[in-house]
Design a protein around this motif. Sequence first.
Motif, short mmCIF file in Angstrom:
data_model
loop_
_atom_site.label_atom_id
_atom_site.label_comp_id
_atom_site.label_asym_id
_atom_site.label_seq_id
_atom_site.Cartn_x
_atom_site.Cartn_y
_atom_site.Cartn_z
N PHE A 183 -41.55 9.43 -18.48
CA PHE A 183 -42.73 9.89 -17.94
C PHE A 183 -43.80 8.67 -18.05
O PHE A 183 -43.42 7.65 -18.67
N GLY A 184 -44.66 8.46 -16.92
CA GLY A 184 -45.46 7.30 -16.97
C GLY A 184 -46.52 7.40 -15.75
O GLY A 184 -46.48 8.20 -14.86
N PHE A 185 -47.19 6.52 -15.79
CA PHE A 185 -48.36 6.32 -14.83
C PHE A 185 -48.70 4.90 -14.42
O PHE A 185 -48.69 4.00 -15.09
N PRO A 186 -48.62 4.42 -12.92
CA PRO A 186 -48.69 3.09 -12.71
C PRO A 186 -50.01 2.57 -12.75
O PRO A 186 -50.66 2.10 -11.73
N GLU A 187 -50.56 2.41 -14.09
CA GLU A 187 -52.01 1.86 -14.02
C GLU A 187 -51.94 0.89 -15.23
O GLU A 187 -51.39 1.22 -16.50
N PRO A 188 -52.42 -0.37 -14.99
CA PRO A 188 -52.22 -1.31 -16.20
C PRO A 188 -53.11 -0.99 -17.35
O PRO A 188 -54.15 -0.56 -16.98
N ASP A 189 -52.79 -1.26 -18.49
CA ASP A 189 -53.55 -0.84 -19.40
C ASP A 189 -53.10 -1.62 -20.64
O ASP A 189 -51.72 -1.30 -21.17
N GLU A 190 -53.66 -2.71 -21.40
CA GLU A 190 -53.04 -3.47 -22.56
C GLU A 190 -53.30 -2.82 -23.61
O GLU A 190 -52.91 -3.52 -24.74
N THR A 191 -53.98 -1.84 -23.78
CA THR A 191 -54.27 -1.38 -25.21
C THR A 191 -53.18 -0.41 -25.68
O THR A 191 -53.11 -0.19 -26.98
N GLY A 192 -52.52 0.27 -24.86
CA GLY A 192 -51.57 1.25 -25.31
C GLY A 192 -50.64 1.58 -24.30
O GLY A 192 -50.56 0.73 -23.23
N SER A 193 -49.35 2.37 -24.76
CA SER A 193 -48.19 2.62 -23.93
C SER A 193 -48.85 3.41 -22.49
O SER A 193 -49.77 4.25 -22.66
N MET A 194 -48.30 3.16 -21.54
CA MET A 194 -48.53 3.94 -20.24
C MET A 194 -47.31 4.80 -19.76
O MET A 194 -46.95 5.06 -18.61
N GLY A 195 -46.68 4.97 -20.87
CA GLY A 195 -45.42 5.87 -20.45
C GLY A 195 -44.86 6.46 -21.66
O GLY A 195 -44.91 5.94 -22.91
N GLU A 196 -43.90 7.33 -21.58
CA GLU A 196 -43.12 8.11 -22.81
C GLU A 196 -41.68 8.42 -22.19
O GLU A 196 -41.50 8.31 -21.07
N ALA A 197 -41.16 8.56 -23.22
CA ALA A 197 -39.57 9.34 -23.03
C ALA A 197 -39.41 10.14 -23.93
O ALA A 197 -39.51 10.27 -25.17
N ILE A 198 -38.67 11.34 -23.31
CA ILE A 198 -38.31 12.42 -24.34
C ILE A 198 -37.02 12.73 -24.01
O ILE A 198 -36.31 12.91 -22.95
N TYR A 199 -36.05 12.96 -25.18
CA TYR A 199 -34.56 13.14 -24.88
C TYR A 199 -34.27 14.67 -25.34
O TYR A 199 -34.98 15.05 -26.53
N VAL A 200 -33.64 15.48 -24.67
CA VAL A 200 -33.32 16.78 -25.23
C VAL A 200 -31.97 16.89 -25.25
O VAL A 200 -31.12 16.63 -24.24
N PRO A 201 -31.31 17.08 -26.36
CA PRO A 201 -29.83 17.15 -26.47
C PRO A 201 -29.07 18.39 -25.80
O PRO A 201 -29.97 19.11 -25.52
N ALA A 202 -28.05 18.04 -25.46
CA ALA A 202 -27.42 19.07 -24.80
C ALA A 202 -27.23 20.50 -25.61
O ALA A 202 -27.24 20.69 -26.85
N GLY A 203 -27.42 21.68 -24.77
CA GLY A 203 -27.36 22.69 -25.42
C GLY A 203 -28.65 23.40 -25.96
O GLY A 203 -28.58 24.63 -26.41
N ALA A 204 -29.69 22.31 -26.08
CA ALA A 204 -30.97 23.08 -26.47
C ALA A 204 -31.58 24.02 -25.63
O ALA A 204 -31.55 23.89 -24.42
N VAL A 205 -32.41 24.94 -26.29
CA VAL A 205 -33.09 25.99 -25.43
C VAL A 205 -34.53 25.42 -25.26
O VAL A 205 -35.12 24.50 -25.90
N VAL A 206 -34.57 25.56 -23.64
CA VAL A 206 -35.94 24.67 -23.30
C VAL A 206 -36.55 25.69 -22.49
O VAL A 206 -36.07 26.74 -22.07
N GLU A 207 -37.83 25.09 -22.23
CA GLU A 207 -38.97 26.02 -21.30
C GLU A 207 -39.61 24.94 -20.47
O GLU A 207 -39.78 23.64 -20.92
N GLU A 208 -40.18 25.26 -19.60
CA GLU A 208 -41.15 24.23 -18.63
C GLU A 208 -42.30 23.80 -19.61
O GLU A 208 -42.83 24.85 -20.21
N MET A 209 -42.49 22.65 -19.75
CA MET A 209 -43.57 22.12 -20.57
C MET A 209 -44.99 22.48 -19.71
O MET A 209 -44.98 21.98 -18.65
N PRO A 210 -45.99 23.16 -20.51
CA PRO A 210 -47.33 23.18 -19.73
C PRO A 210 -47.89 21.85 -19.89
O PRO A 210 -47.93 21.12 -20.53
N ILE A 211 -48.30 21.62 -18.72
CA ILE A 211 -49.28 20.32 -18.21
C ILE A 211 -50.71 20.30 -18.73
O ILE A 211 -51.37 21.39 -18.28
#
Length: 291
Positions: A95-123
Amino acid sequence: MNPNVLNTLEPFRTEALRQDIPADEVDRWIATALPCATLTQGGDGPVVGRFGGPAMAPPGTPHPGYPLIATIDCAALPPGTTNLPLPSDGQLMLFGFPEPDETGSMGEAIYVPAGAVVEEMPIPEDSYERNEEDERSLAICQDLPKGEIRLAMDVTLPSYGRVKVPGKMPGAPYPDFPHSPQLADAWLDTEQAITTRGLARLGGYASRSDFGGRGPVEVAASRAVRSQQRGYWQGTGAPASPNFEDWVLLAEWHCDSQHLGGGADIYWAIQRDDLVARRFEGVYAIVFWNP
């Protein structure tokens, strides 16, 4: 050194020797080469994920608020595709957004293990994708790539003369090259003829961006420490390492939305120990904007 890597990097070697850089130094530079996965929207490589689309995660997983750039099927990556100790299966979302910002991270990563029960994340309502008061951000989100991701296996060399080869295994030596700026320039002169043009990469060395002579991984490490000290970013909760040798490039992505007013690159960096332990909340993302 793998003979295939040597053959692939021959245009670089030829150019470096043409610039009168000693052959032994050129070959030592070539020995620092790292493999990477180039992620494209076309080509004949295998499908390894998708750009955009719904973010699927275990119920209750908080949405980062940034748009989903890519979902990688880790099981679809052949062994040795990158220099990273990535999971052998499961889904890695960037995840990320192309906007410069020196105060905090402008993106994240989420790992979902194989076989995990998933659903669509509400935005969230205040996310970049749903903030109706920010028409520019909404337009940029509409321009983000969508569709299947295909893989091209590439090799990279350092693009910065002062970088001492971050991302090597612990204990590995960091060579000092007298002609490193010229070697980095020779790589930049030949990189397009050697690597595949794509929207994103996993692993390898970061592409060159002008952070005042520092590489993106080094900048991400220093900003992560500063942001954590100021309370803008928590990471894993443990103190972030100020030594950029402890960090690796997880991924990079280039955005050329017409609404940006230029090009932008997002670099997701993570400490190697966090990557091995699957602590992806330790990812810190920085943005380089080129107006």
